[in-house]
Design an enzyme around this catalytic site. Structure first.
Site, short mmCIF file in Angstrom:
data_model
loop_
_atom_site.label_atom_id
_atom_site.label_comp_id
_atom_site.label_asym_id
_atom_site.label_seq_id
_atom_site.Cartn_x
_atom_site.Cartn_y
_atom_site.Cartn_z
N LYS A 100 -3.76 -5.24 8.52
CA LYS A 100 -2.77 -4.26 8.02
C LYS A 100 -3.43 -3.35 6.99
CE LYS A 100 1.93 -4.18 6.06
NZ LYS A 100 3.05 -5.00 5.57
N SER A 154 7.48 -4.02 7.70
CA SER A 154 6.52 -2.94 7.60
C SER A 154 5.22 -3.21 8.35
CB SER A 154 6.18 -2.68 6.12
OG SER A 154 5.56 -3.82 5.55
N SER A 164 8.46 -8.49 6.14
CA SER A 164 7.57 -7.57 6.87
C SER A 164 6.60 -8.20 7.85
CB SER A 164 6.78 -6.72 5.88
OG SER A 164 7.58 -5.66 5.48
N1 GLN Z 1 11.90 -4.10 4.77
C1 GLN Z 1 11.80 -4.64 3.43
C2 GLN Z 1 11.60 -3.50 2.47
O1 GLN Z 1 11.60 -2.39 2.91
C3 GLN Z 1 10.69 -5.61 3.35
C4 GLN Z 1 9.36 -4.99 3.37
C5 GLN Z 1 8.23 -5.94 3.24
O2 GLN Z 1 8.36 -7.16 3.45
N2 GLN Z 1 7.09 -5.41 2.88
O3 GLN Z 1 11.45 -3.69 1.29
#
Ligand code: GLN
Length: 481
Positions: free
Chosen positions: A76, A151, A175
């Site tokens: 990532k 994400s 995410s």
């Molecule tokens: N979708 C969640 C957010 O936008 C979690 C994102 C994540 O785990 N990085 O904060």
């Protein structure tokens, strides 16, 4: 033989016995990326020449008994790889090349893994769809009109489309698990502190964890045991011993107690998802598990609590991007002509141009809830509610070995469908509590919806009880085959 269809264990056997080379394996993946990524957009950076060179060197050195020898992996884009672009899919980090490797990268390389490239993500990991990336959205491998989740959407889509054997993601509120669920792969968030965060570009430091996205549970267990362990460079990393998870995997779960929280089967959840989870719970009962309905009473506050804590930490972490030390610098901006100080003008121009709308929204929200007038009303209260959510789990794990729920309330949604940020935030309703509590959680395939979109089932366990969680996941995976 199509090498891109095998699991890590299968490939490892072939490589260590000399039947195939690391170079052939890596080449097979690079070729697959060339063909498939035009449509999927999972990768934001690859360097095929350098990658192949590394694989060739490994073949020559003959060190093929290392745990991950010759196994290619996607990373990532928020995990630092020395001298490689690392941008968090944000314009503000364009051109940034870290002068050091993240600890997880050192561990991968020490064990013989080959880095395939960096994968797309929501900007700074803010999102559940990959739509906030400065490189454009990644497509879901099962339906290109839909999102891969986020994400870590690039990592999930890369594994789901067989453009990667496996990948690293990061999970702050879901995410890893949410995109894993939407792309039909396994995604694991370790216990907070299990895996070093050194070199992971911070979103919300008290919630972030790096973890694996893989084809199956056994591969996830293997990658987890390589990544885990104490790191003096991360003061929150744990000294807990690391079991050889993959060797200890078993399908035997007779007598284990599974809690099923009523709060995770609320209205708004897709009926097919509910049906599939109930079906799997029935299967587990037949295998000798004790399955019981139970309650995690503070679940309803998890989203509100997270959206105070995570943006607060993010606003503080993102303050360092000011055009001086990292990536982008924009000298000036016509709209700022009334700002007299040229340095402040540079800061403002850089941050205005570098950050996207969701990042700006989070920084505003976070700065507000941390400001002296509102700190007690928002941040402090959220921190207290977080303890209540954690206590719910602590109580529950006195009685249960694992807690099972859906991973997401719905399957992959259409690109562009969720224009209201609040709707997007609800995608993580079932994954966020594990981050607030710091416990481990995994998502594995639970089948598909009527229109053949993947759905996931989530298994959570107590602190450092990844083995129990993996064993349950391993059995669920077997029962679905
Ligand atoms: N979708 C969640 C957010 O936008 C979690 C994102 C994540 O785990 N990085 O904060």
């Amino acid at each position: 033989m199509d090498l891109t269809r095998l699991t890590a264990f299968q490939l490892r056997d072939l490589i260590s016995s000399g039947k195939i080379t690391a170079k052939e394996t890596t080449k097979a993946y690079l070729d697959k990326i060339t063909v498939t990524d035009k449509n999927i957009n999972a990768y934001v950076f690859i360097d095929p020449e350098k990658t192949l060179k590394k694989a060739t060197e490994l073949d020559k050195k003959g060190n093929l008994n290392l745990k991950l020898a010759g196994l290619p992996i996607a990373i990532k884009d928020n995990i630092c790889v020395k001298d490689e672009p690392t941008t968090c899919s944000s314009n503000i980090l364009s051109g940034f090349k870290p002068p050091y490797d993240a600890t997880v990268i050192e561990l991968l390389e020490k064990n013989g893994a080959i880095l395939l490239g960096k994968t797309n993500m929501d900007e700074f990991a803010f999102g559940s769809s990959c739509e906030t990336s400065c490189y454009g959205v990644t497509k879901n491998p099962y339906d290109a009109t839909r999102v891969p989740g986020g994400s870590s959407g690039g990592s999930a889509a890369a594994v789901g489309s067989e453009e990667a054997l496996w990948a690293l993601g990061s999970d702050t509120g879901g995410s890893i698990r949410q995109p894993a669920s939407l792309c039909n792969v396994v995604g694991l968030k370790p216990t907070y502190g299990r895996v070093s965060r050194y070199g992971l570009i911070a979103f919300a430091s008290s919630l972030d964890q790096i973890g694996p996205l893989t084809r199956d549970v056994k591969d996830a267990a293997l990658l987890l045991e390589v990544l885990s362990g104490f790191d003096p460079k991360d003061s929150t990393s744990s000294e807990e011993t690391v079991p050889e998870f993959s060797k200890k995997l078993t399908h035997e779960i007779k007598g284990i107690k599974i809690g099923v929280p009523e709060e995770y089967f609320s209205e708004g959840i897709d009926s097919k998802i509910k049906e599939r989870i109930e079906f799997i719970l029935g299967q587990l009962k037949k295998e000798g598990a004790k399955v019981e309905r139970m309650n995690l009473p503070h679940t309803e506050y998890a989203i509100s609590c997270y959206y105070i804590i995570a943006p607060s930490e993010a606003s503080s972490n993102l303050a360092r991007y000011d055009g001086v030390q990292y990536g982008l610098r924009v000298a000036d901006n016509q709209l700022l002509k009334n700002v007299k100080n040229p340095m402040i003008r540079m800061y403002l121009a850089t941050r205005s141009a570098g950050f996207g709308a969701e990042a700006k929204r989070r920084m505003l929200l976070g700065t507000y809830s941390l400001s002296s007038g509102y700190y007690e009303a928002y941040y402090l209260r959220a921190a207290k509610v977080r303890t209540l959510i954690k206590n719910d789990f602590q109580e529950a794990f006195k009685k249960y070995d694992c807690i099972i729920s859906p991973t997401t309330p719905a399957a992959a949604f259409r690109i562009g469908e969720k224009t209201d940020p609040l709707q997007m935030y609800l995608s993580d309703i079932f994954t966020i509590p594990a981050n607030l509590a710091g416990i481990p959680a995994i998502s594995v395939s639970a089948g598909t919806t009527q229109n053949n979109l993947p759905i996931g089932i989530q298994i959570m366990a107590d602190f450092f009880q990844e083995q129990k969680m993996l064993n349950t996941a391993y059995l669920i995976e077997k029962l679905q085959k």
